[in-house]
Design a protein around this motif. Structure first.
Motif, PDB file in Angstrom:
ATOM      1  N   GLU A  56       0.802  -1.259   0.012  1.00 16.49           N
ATOM      2  CA  GLU A  56      -0.092  -0.081   0.153  1.00 16.49           C
ATOM      3  C   GLU A  56       1.042   1.197   0.007  1.00 16.49           C
ATOM      4  OE1 GLU A  56      -2.632  -0.684   3.384  1.00 16.49           O
ATOM      5  OE2 GLU A  56      -4.010  -1.597   2.125  1.00 16.49           O
ATOM      6  N   ARG A  57       1.849   1.325   0.670  1.00 17.53           N
ATOM      7  CA  ARG A  57       2.698   2.426   0.791  1.00 17.53           C
ATOM      8  C   ARG A  57       3.444   2.522  -0.655  1.00 17.53           C
ATOM      9  NH1 ARG A  57       5.510   3.578   6.374  1.00 17.53           N
ATOM     10  NH2 ARG A  57       4.174   2.661   7.816  1.00 17.53           N
ATOM     11  N   MET A  58       3.767   1.662  -1.397  1.00 19.40           N
ATOM     12  CA  MET A  58       4.422   1.690  -2.749  1.00 19.40           C
ATOM     13  C   MET A  58       3.544   2.321  -3.872  1.00 19.40           C
ATOM     14  SD  MET A  58       7.134  -1.294  -3.312  1.00 19.40           S
ATOM     15  CE  MET A  58       8.817  -1.347  -2.581  1.00 19.40           C
ATOM     16  N   GLN A  59       2.131   2.022  -3.626  1.00 22.15           N
ATOM     17  CA  GLN A  59       1.238   2.360  -4.586  1.00 22.15           C
ATOM     18  C   GLN A  59       1.024   3.964  -4.286  1.00 22.15           C
ATOM     19  OE1 GLN A  59       0.669  -0.047  -6.580  1.00 22.15           O
ATOM     20  NE2 GLN A  59       1.734  -1.269  -4.975  1.00 22.15           N
ATOM     21  N   LYS A  60       1.158   4.250  -2.684  1.00 23.80           N
ATOM     22  CA  LYS A  60       0.824   5.827  -2.570  1.00 23.80           C
ATOM     23  C   LYS A  60       2.064   6.437  -3.269  1.00 23.80           C
ATOM     24  CE  LYS A  60      -1.721   5.268   1.489  1.00 23.80           C
ATOM     25  NZ  LYS A  60      -1.722   5.417   2.991  1.00 23.80           N
ATOM     26  N   VAL A  61       3.285   5.934  -3.079  1.00 25.67           N
ATOM     27  CA  VAL A  61       4.415   6.638  -3.901  1.00 25.67           C
ATOM     28  C   VAL A  61       4.239   6.760  -5.208  1.00 25.67           C
ATOM     29  CG1 VAL A  61       7.119   6.390  -4.193  1.00 25.67           C
ATOM     30  CG2 VAL A  61       6.077   6.052  -1.796  1.00 25.67           C
ATOM     31  N   ALA A  62       3.928   5.706  -5.929  1.00 25.31           N
ATOM     32  CA  ALA A  62       3.814   5.730  -7.271  1.00 25.31           C
ATOM     33  C   ALA A  62       2.649   6.708  -7.663  1.00 25.31           C
ATOM     34  CB  ALA A  62       3.402   4.315  -7.856  1.00 25.31           C
ATOM     35  N   ALA A  63       1.747   6.853  -6.914  1.00 23.83           N
ATOM     36  CA  ALA A  63       0.697   7.838  -7.453  1.00 23.83           C
ATOM     37  C   ALA A  63       0.949   9.189  -7.195  1.00 23.83           C
ATOM     38  CB  ALA A  63      -0.506   7.484  -6.645  1.00 23.83           C
ATOM     39  N   ARG A  64       1.815   9.702  -6.188  1.00 22.94           N
ATOM     40  CA  ARG A  64       2.365  10.970  -5.908  1.00 22.94           C
ATOM     41  C   ARG A  64       3.598  11.498  -6.483  1.00 22.94           C
ATOM     42  NH1 ARG A  64       0.322  10.096   0.595  1.00 22.94           N
ATOM     43  NH2 ARG A  64      -1.831   9.721   0.191  1.00 22.94           N
ATOM     44  N   TYR A  65       4.198  10.655  -6.904  1.00 25.11           N
ATOM     45  CA  TYR A  65       5.587  11.044  -7.289  1.00 25.11           C
ATOM     46  C   TYR A  65       5.536  12.071  -8.417  1.00 25.11           C
ATOM     47  CZ  TYR A  65      10.550  10.675  -8.963  1.00 25.11           C
ATOM     48  OH  TYR A  65      11.936  10.876  -9.306  1.00 25.11           O
ATOM     49  N   PRO A  66       6.138  13.166  -8.230  1.00 25.54           N
ATOM     50  CA  PRO A  66       6.194  14.449  -9.093  1.00 25.54           C
ATOM     51  C   PRO A  66       7.082  14.345 -10.075  1.00 25.54           C
ATOM     52  CG  PRO A  66       7.306  15.031  -7.355  1.00 25.54           C
ATOM     53  CD  PRO A  66       7.046  13.492  -6.838  1.00 25.54           C
ATOM     54  N   TYR A  67       7.959  13.635 -10.367  1.00 24.19           N
ATOM     55  CA  TYR A  67       9.093  13.736 -11.197  1.00 24.19           C
ATOM     56  C   TYR A  67       9.116  12.841 -12.528  1.00 24.19           C
ATOM     57  CZ  TYR A  67      10.684  16.513  -7.439  1.00 24.19           C
ATOM     58  OH  TYR A  67      10.988  17.754  -6.278  1.00 24.19           O
ATOM     59  N   TYR A  68       7.959  12.106 -12.696  1.00 23.13           N
ATOM     60  CA  TYR A  68       7.906  11.267 -13.750  1.00 23.13           C
ATOM     61  C   TYR A  68       8.342  12.001 -15.093  1.00 23.13           C
ATOM     62  CZ  TYR A  68       5.315   7.827 -11.145  1.00 23.13           C
ATOM     63  OH  TYR A  68       5.029   6.845 -10.179  1.00 23.13           O
ATOM     64  N   GLY A  69       7.777  13.376 -15.407  1.00 21.39           N
ATOM     65  CA  GLY A  69       8.203  14.082 -16.500  1.00 21.39           C
ATOM     66  C   GLY A  69       6.870  14.047 -17.207  1.00 21.39           C
ATOM     67  N   ASN A  70       6.725  14.896 -18.513  1.00 22.37           N
ATOM     68  CA  ASN A  70       5.435  15.274 -18.978  1.00 22.37           C
ATOM     69  C   ASN A  70       4.985  13.869 -19.958  1.00 22.37           C
ATOM     70  OD1 ASN A  70       5.288  18.071 -18.533  1.00 22.37           O
ATOM     71  ND2 ASN A  70       7.312  18.276 -19.655  1.00 22.37           N
ATOM     72  N   ASP A  71       3.794  14.359 -20.268  1.00 19.77           N
ATOM     73  CA  ASP A  71       3.139  13.218 -21.282  1.00 19.77           C
ATOM     74  C   ASP A  71       3.872  13.245 -22.611  1.00 19.77           C
ATOM     75  OD1 ASP A  71       1.735  12.581 -18.887  1.00 19.77           O
ATOM     76  OD2 ASP A  71      -0.215  13.520 -19.912  1.00 19.77           O
ATOM     77  N   ASN A  72       3.702  12.213 -23.400  1.00 16.01           N
ATOM     78  CA  ASN A  72       4.130  12.071 -24.525  1.00 16.01           C
ATOM     79  C   ASN A  72       3.069  11.973 -25.752  1.00 16.01           C
ATOM     80  OD1 ASN A  72       4.967   9.872 -26.878  1.00 16.01           O
ATOM     81  ND2 ASN A  72       6.746  11.224 -26.555  1.00 16.01           N
ATOM     82  N   VAL A  73       3.147  12.579 -26.627  1.00 13.30           N
ATOM     83  CA  VAL A  73       2.082  12.359 -27.901  1.00 13.30           C
ATOM     84  C   VAL A  73       2.568  11.705 -29.021  1.00 13.30           C
ATOM     85  CG1 VAL A  73       0.417  13.820 -29.484  1.00 13.30           C
ATOM     86  CG2 VAL A  73       0.857  14.616 -27.099  1.00 13.30           C
ATOM     87  N   TYR A  74       2.003  10.502 -29.477  1.00 17.82           N
ATOM     88  CA  TYR A  74       2.377   9.827 -30.445  1.00 17.82           C
ATOM     89  C   TYR A  74       1.093   9.764 -31.295  1.00 17.82           C
ATOM     90  CZ  TYR A  74       0.068   5.721 -28.570  1.00 17.82           C
ATOM     91  OH  TYR A  74      -0.847   4.826 -27.940  1.00 17.82           O
ATOM     92  N   TYR A  75       1.263   9.350 -32.626  1.00 17.80           N
ATOM     93  CA  TYR A  75       0.123   9.403 -33.690  1.00 17.80           C
ATOM     94  C   TYR A  75       0.246   8.124 -34.400  1.00 17.80           C
ATOM     95  CZ  TYR A  75       0.842  14.522 -33.036  1.00 17.80           C
ATOM     96  OH  TYR A  75       1.092  15.709 -32.293  1.00 17.80           O
ATOM     97  N   THR A  76      -0.884   7.804 -34.788  1.00 19.21           N
ATOM     98  CA  THR A  76      -1.133   6.520 -35.601  1.00 19.21           C
ATOM     99  C   THR A  76      -2.202   6.855 -36.640  1.00 19.21           C
ATOM    100  OG1 THR A  76      -2.989   5.831 -33.993  1.00 19.21           O
ATOM    101  CG2 THR A  76      -0.589   5.089 -33.572  1.00 19.21           C
ATOM    102  N   LYS A  77      -2.456   6.254 -37.715  1.00 20.78           N
ATOM    103  CA  LYS A  77      -3.493   6.136 -38.753  1.00 20.78           C
ATOM    104  C   LYS A  77      -4.701   5.328 -38.451  1.00 20.78           C
ATOM    105  CE  LYS A  77      -2.146   7.161 -42.644  1.00 20.78           C
ATOM    106  NZ  LYS A  77      -1.423   7.171 -44.122  1.00 20.78           N
ATOM    107  N   ASP A  78      -5.862   5.860 -38.310  1.00 22.31           N
ATOM    108  CA  ASP A  78      -6.998   5.062 -38.259  1.00 22.31           C
ATOM    109  C   ASP A  78      -7.184   4.408 -39.364  1.00 22.31           C
ATOM    110  OD1 ASP A  78      -9.887   4.714 -38.409  1.00 22.31           O
ATOM    111  OD2 ASP A  78      -9.716   5.782 -36.499  1.00 22.31           O
ATOM    112  N   GLY A  79      -7.419   3.032 -38.982  1.00 19.85           N
ATOM    113  CA  GLY A  79      -7.630   1.904 -40.037  1.00 19.85           C
ATOM    114  C   GLY A  79      -8.879   2.090 -40.897  1.00 19.85           C
ATOM    115  N   LYS A  80      -9.733   2.926 -40.689  1.00 27.45           N
ATOM    116  CA  LYS A  80     -11.306   3.047 -40.941  1.00 27.45           C
ATOM    117  C   LYS A  80     -11.221   4.303 -42.060  1.00 27.45           C
ATOM    118  CE  LYS A  80     -13.802   0.085 -37.890  1.00 27.45           C
ATOM    119  NZ  LYS A  80     -15.199   0.182 -36.933  1.00 27.45           N
ATOM    120  N   THR A  81     -10.889   5.358 -40.981  1.00 26.09           N
ATOM    121  CA  THR A  81     -10.816   6.905 -41.806  1.00 26.09           C
ATOM    122  C   THR A  81      -9.645   7.446 -42.352  1.00 26.09           C
ATOM    123  OG1 THR A  81     -10.170   7.864 -39.898  1.00 26.09           O
ATOM    124  CG2 THR A  81     -12.474   7.369 -39.969  1.00 26.09           C
TER     125      THR A  81
END
Length: 916
Positions: A369-394
Motif C-alpha cells: 500500500e505504501r508503494m502504491q501511494k509513492v507511485a501515485a504521488r511521485y512528481p518527477y515522472y516527466g511530461n506526457d508524450n504524444v504519438y500518432y497513429t493512422k485510423d484504419g477506417k478513416t
C-alpha cells in the motif's frame, strides 16, 4: 255427511320410514361407492401419473446426495502475507459456507417460522400443503401459498433444475423423502442456509448463503446477527431482488419498505410460533435496521486491481499445473501442449470461481500500500508524450497522449518471495502490469547478467582486468558510450561503474562462443533466444523482445544468493474450504555462478552507488544498507532502469512510455536517470518505514573463501613489474584465487620510446630523431593484442603506442612570420610530421638549431636576437626534414621603428623596413 278423523297407524308410519330410509341409504351408498370409485380412480390415475413422472429418476445413493447438496458455488478468498485478509476472489456470486453452529439461533427460528413451520415434524413433504398447492395451480387462483418444505427447496436448488413442471415437482418430493431418510434436520438446514440466495450486498454483488448475507447486508458474521437483522435476512429469500436493500451499484435503494414489511411478517410468525416473546417482538420492531446496513465496500479488485489480477493469473497457473500433475502429466507436457493447457486452465478457473479456495500470497500489505501511494504521488515522472497513429477506417492521423509509466518489484533474496510490486500508475488507463508482463529492453542492466559475471565465471576477466575503451566497429554496428567519448584502457570495475558500452561489447565478444545466454536462462530470463546470441548489441540490452521487471530483478537476486537462482513467486499456498492444502510452493535453487563470482560482482556494483552512475541514490535514502546495483538505459533513452541488491532484498524500477519514446533528458532540474533513482529511493524509504529489518539488514555481504586482494599494474591488469612499481602504477583489487595474476607471467610494462601527437602516443622508427622522442612506460603489445584488435586501434590508449604511418616524402616547408617580436608558423596537415626545428642563420649562410618544438606544442619561438635571421623546418617520423622556410629577422637595436607585423616576413623580405 260426517267426516272421519285422519289417522296413521304406527305400523304404517314405520313402514314409510323404513322405505324412505332404504331409498336414501341405497342412494347414499351408491353415491359413496361412486365417489369412492372416483377417488380410487383419481388416486390410481394420480399415482400412475406420479409413477410415470418419476420413472426415469435414478435413485441416488446417500453419498451422491451428500455430494450434490453440499456442492454449491462458494467464493474463494485471498490473503496477504502472514494470513492478513485481502478479500473475496472475483466471481459472479459471493458465497461463504458456515456450519450451523456459527449461525445465530434467531436466523434458524426465523427461517423455520417463515418458510416451513412443520420442518421438525414432517418427513420432507407435507401432503396437505402439496394438495393445497395442486388445487391452487389447477384452479389458477391469484394467491399461491406454495407447498415446498425447506427440504424440497434444497433438493430443487442442488439436485434439480428450477423448471416449473409437475415432473420436476414429483421428483422433488421423492428426493426430499429420501434426503430426510439419510440426513438429519440440522444437516438439511445447514445446507439450505448456505445455498439460498439473498439478493445483493453493499457492493452490488449477488450473494447467497447466510454468511455472505450477514456480511454483505449488515457487515457482521452470521452468528452475530440480532433478532431484527435475522428477521430481515430470513425474509429475503422469498423474493431476493425485491426485498434486498441495495441496488446494482451497491447504493441503498430509495425505497426499502418492501423489505421492512417482509421483516415484520417474519417477526409476527416467529411470535405466533412461540419462538419470541411479545417484548422481543416489540423491541425488534423498534430496531431501525436501515441504520445498520453495511457501508459501501470497494471490492478487492477496486482497491487493488493490479494485485488481484496478478493473483488470479498466477493462482490459475499453479492450480492448473497441479491438476495436470495429479492426472499424471509431466511438466514438459503441460508446458508444450496447448490443448492440455486450455483444459486444465479451464478447470482451475472453475475451482477458483466456485470452489471456496483460500489463496495465500507473499505480498506484504503495508509495504504494498505504501508503494502504491509513492507511485501515485511521485512528481518527477516527466511530461506526457504524444504519438500518432493512422485510423484504419478513416485514414486520418490520430494523436494519442500517454504518461510516463512505472514498474517495480521487491523480492526477498533467500526465499524468492515477491514482497511487493508496482504494476503501473493507473489500472483504469492501462491494464498492463508493467512489473510482471511488460517486456522492455533492459539496457545496461544486462551487463552484469550476460557479460561481466559470465566472463568472470569463465576466468576471462576479473575486476582489475584492463579492457580497451577505444572506437569499435563490428560490421555496420558501432557501439558508442553514453557520453560519446572513449576512455582508453579501463578496468572492468571502472567500465561497469561508469557503464561504458564499448568495454562491455568487447568482453561479450570474447565469451560469445561459450553460450553466455545459457546463464540468462538459468536465471529465469527466457525471452532472449539463442539466435540473439550472435548480436553483439545484446551485451547492452539490445534484445528483440526484452525482459520484464520481475525477470530482471529476480536475476539480480542471484548475486545476493551467492550464485544460486531462486525463482520468484507470489502464491505461497492454496487450500480448499476445509483447510486441505491443494498447492504449496517449494523453493528449488538453481546454481548459476560460483560464490566467488557473485561476490566479486556485488563488490563491483557497490562502486556504481559509490561514485558511479548511481551516486545520487545514497543521498536520496533515509537509511543505510550494503547496497550494490546497476543503472540501465535503452537506446534513445526509451527505458530507464535501476536495480539494487542488499543481503536481504532485491529491488528494481523501470520507467518509460508504453508506446516507446525518449524520456525527457531533464525535468524539474533532474536528469532522467536521477528521476529513476529518486523514485527507486522513495519506494525503498516507504518500504523501510513498514519493515525496517527486512529492507535494511544490519549485516553486509560476507566475502566467501577463495577471494584474495592482490596488486596489479594499472597499465595492463597484470602482476606489477618493477617498471610498473617505479612508474607508480601499482593498484589493488579483489580476485578469485583461481584467476589471480601470476608473477613473472609477462612483462606488463616496458620502457618505451614514443612521440606524442595531439595527446596520443605513437611508436618511433629507428630513424626518428631522438630530440622528438619521449621516454616512458608502455604496455606490452602482446598483452593488449588478446582483445583481438589491430595496433592502429590502440591510438590514444593509456600506456600504448600506436604506429604512425610514414608517407614516404619530405614534409612541406612551414610558413613563417613575425608577430609582435615573436617567430610564429602554422603547423602542416601531414600526419607523419612530429615536430619542428628552429634555426638561427649566420652571415656566412650557416645555421644552427636554437629550438626543437614537438608537435602539439605551441608553434612559436620568442628568444630572438635583434638583427639575427631565423628559419624553420618540419621533421617527420622517419627523420626527413623539409626545406627551410623563408628567413625572417628582428630589426637591429639601431632601428627607430618597430618591425612590421607579418607583411615583410610573409613576402620573404629579410631587410629591416625603411625609416619614415
Amino acid at each position: 255427511m260426517e267426516r272421519k278423523p285422519f289417522r296413521i297407524s304406527v305400523e304404517k308410519a314405520w313402514r314409510y320410514f323404513c322405505l324412505t330410509y332404504d331409498i336414501v341409504w341405497n342412494a347414499t351408498l351408491v353415491l359413496l361407492i361412486a365417489a369412492l370409485c372416483l377417488v380410487c380412480f383419481a388416486a390410481g390415475a394420480g399415482a400412475g401419473y406420479f409413477a410415470f413422472l418419476v420413472k426415469d429418476l435414478a435413485v441416488p445413493s446417500p453419498d451422491k446426495m451428500k455430494s450434490e447438496i453440499y456442492s454449491y458455488e462458494e467464493t474463494s478468498h485471498m490473503y496477504f502475507a502472514n494470513g492478513v485478509y485481502l478479500g473475496r476472489f472475483r466471481s459472479d456470486l459471493d458465497r461463504e459456507a458456515v456450519p450451523l453452529s456459527d449461525v445465530s439461533p434467531y436466523v434458524v427460528q426465523a427461517v423455520i417460522a417463515t418458510e416451513d413451520e412443520h420442518f421438525y415434524e414432517h418427513d420432507g413433504v407435507v401432503p396437505k400443503a402439496v394438495i393445497r398447492a395442486i388445487f391452487q395451480e389447477v384452479a389458477n387462483t391469484p394467491v399461491k401459498s406454495g407447498g415446498s418444505t425447506l427440504t424440497q427447496q434444497l433438493v430443487k436448488n442442488q439436485m434439480l433444475t428450477s423448471e416449473v413442471s409437475f415432473e420436476r415437482k414429483a421428483k422433488e418430493m421423492v428426493l426430499a423423502l429420501r434426503l430426510e431418510r439419510f440426513f438429519s434436520k440440522e444437516e438439511i438446514l445447514e445446507a439450505y442456509l448456505n445455498v439460498v440466495p439473498f439478493g445483493r450486498n453493499s457492493s452490488g454483488r449477488n450473494i447467497a448463503g447466510i454468511q455472505a448475507a450477514a456480511q454483505g447486508v449488515f457487515g457482521v458474521d452470521a452468528k452475530e446477527l440480532n433478532l431484527a437483522q435475522a428477521a430481515f435476512l430470513a425474509g429475503l429469500p422469498q423474493n431476493p431482488f425485491v426485498y434486498t436493500p441495495f441496488a446494482a451499484d451497491g447504493s441503498v435503494k430509495q425505497d426499502v419498505s418492501a423489505g421492512l414489511r417482509r421483516m415484520k411478517t417474519v417477526l409476527r410468525r416467529m411470535k405466533q410460533a412461540g419462538y419470541i416473546s411479545d417484548k422481543q417482538y416489540q423491541e425488534a420492531l423498534a430496531y431501525d435496521v436501515t441504520k445498520h446496513f453495511a457501508p459501501p465496500k470497494p471490492s478487492p479488485f477496486e482497491r487493488y486491481p493490479f494485485l488481484t489480477m496478478e493473483i488470479e493469473r498466477r493462482a490459475k497457473e499453479v492450480i492448473a499445473e497441479t491438476f495436470a500433475k495429479r492426472d499424471g502429466h509431466s511438466a514438459k507436457e503441460w508446458g508444450r501442449d496447448p490443448a492440455l493447457r486450455r483444459r486444465y486452465l479451464g478447470e482451475a478457473e472453475k475451482a477458483l470461481r466456485q470452489g471456496g479456495l483460500r489463496i495465500y500470497t507473499t505480498i506484504d500489505k503495508d509495504i504494498y500500500e505504501r508503494m502504491q501511494k509513492v507511485a501515485a504521488r511521485y512528481p518527477y515522472y516527466g511530461n506526457d508524450n504524444v504519438y500518432y497513429t493512422k485510423d484504419g477506417k478513416t485514414g486520418k492521423t490520430v494523436a494519442h497522449r500517454q504518461p510516463v509509466e512505472v514498474g517495480a518489484m521487491l523480492i526477498e533474496n533467500k526465499t524468492g518471495k515477491i514482497i511487493s510490486f508496482v504494476g503501473g500508475r493507473d489500472y483504469g488507463r492501462e491494464q498492463l502490469n508493467h512489473a510482471t508482463q511488460a517486456h522492455r529492453s533492459n539496457g545496461s542492466t544486462m551487463k552484469p547478467l550476460l557479460v561481466y559475471a559470465p566472463a568472470m565465471e569463465m576466468g576471462v576477466i576479473q575486476p582489475a582486468t584492463i579492457i580497451p575503451d577505444l572506437p569499435l566497429s563490428i560490421g555496420s554496428y558501432t557501439p558508442k558510450n553514453a557520453d560519446g567519448k572513449t576512455h582508453g584502457l579501463v578496468t572492468a570495475r571502472d567500465a561497469l561503474r561508469w557503464s561504458y558500452n564499448i568495454p562491455a561489447v568487447r568482453t561479450y565478444r570474447r565469451i560469445q562462443s561459450k553460450q553466455p545466454v545459457d546463464y540468462l536462462r538459468k536465471m529465469g530470463i527466457t525471452s532472449v533466444s539463442k539466435q540473439e546470441e550472435a548480436n553483439p548489441a545484446l551485451a547492452i540490452g539490445g534484445t528483440h523482445i526484452g525482459v520484464t521487471v520481475e525477470e530482471n530483478v529476480n536475476a539480480y537476486a542471484t548475486f545476493a544468493n551467492y550464485g544460486s537462482f531462486v525463482d520468484a513467486y507470489m502464491i505461497e499456498k492454496i487450500t480448499d474450504k476445509d483447510g486441505n492444502i491443494i498447492y504449496q510452493h517449494q523453493t528449488k535453487p538453481v546454481p548459476v555462478f560460483s560464490p566467488q563470482t557473485s561476490y566479486l560482482m556485488i563488490d563491483m556494483m557497490r562502486d556504481v552507488l559509490n561514485g558511479g552512475t548511481a551516486s545520487s541514490v545514497r543521498r536520496y535514502l533515509t537509511f543505510s544498507a550494503d547496497w550494490a546495483g546497476k543503472t540501465g538505459t535503452s537506446q534513445d533513452k526509451r527505458d530507464s532502469w535501476f536495480i539494487a541488491v542488499n543481503p536481504s532484498v532485491t529491488f528494481g524500477v523501470w520507467v518509460g512510455y508504453d508506446h516507446p519514446a525518449p524520456l525527457e533528458s531533464r525535468y524539474k532540474g533532474l536528469s532522467y536517470s536521477q528521476r529513476t533513482q529518486l523514485l527507486w529511493a522513495q519506494f525503498m524509504n516507504a518500504a523501510y518505514g513498514a519493515k525496517p529489518k527486512l529492507i535494511a539488514p544490519p549485516k553486509r555481504f560476507s566475502m566467501p573463501g577463495g577471494i584474495v586482494r592482490r596488486a596489479y599494474c594499472a597499465a595492463s591488469g597484470l602482476s606489477p613489474s618493477e617498471t610498473c612499481r617505479q612508474a607508480g602504477l601499482v593498484r589493488y583489487d579483489l580476485y578469485n584465487t583461481k584467476f589471480t595474476p601470476k608473477e613473472g607471467e609477462e612483462n606488463d610494462l616496458t620502457e618505451g620510446r614514443f612521440v606524442i601527437i595531439d595527446g596520443r602516443r605513437y611508436a618511433v622508427l629507428e630513424t626518428t630523431p631522438e630530440e622528438f622522442v619521449t621516454r616512458g612506460v608502455i604496455a606490452n603489445p602482446d598483452v593488449l593484442s588478446e582483445w583481438g584488435i589491430s595496433d592502429a586501434d590502440w591510438a590514444g590508449a593509456d600506456f600504448a603506442a600506436a604506429p604512425l604511418e610514414d608517407n614516404g616524402r619530405d614534409p612541406a616547408s612551414p610558413s613563417v612570420r613575425l608577430n609582435r617580436g615573436q617567430l610564429v608558423w602554422s603547423g602542416r596537415s601531414e600526419r607523419d610530421v612530429i615536430g619542428y626545428r628552429v634555426y638561427e642563420l649566420d652571415h656566412t649562410g650557416g645555421r644552427r638549431v636554437v629550438a626543437v618544438i614537438k608537435r602539439g606544442e605551441a608553434t612559436a619561438f620568442s628568444v630572438l636576437k635583434p638583427g639575427a635571421a631565423y628559419c624553420v623546418t618540419a621533421v617527420d617520423i622517419a627523420g626527413r626534414e623539409s626545406a627551410p622556410s623563408a628567413s625572417v629577422s628582428l630589426p637591429s637595436a639601431a632601428s627607430h621603428e618597430p618591425p612590421a607585423d607579418g607583411n615583410n616576413a610573409a613576402n620573404g623580405n629579410t631587410q629591416p623596413p625603411a625609416s619614415r
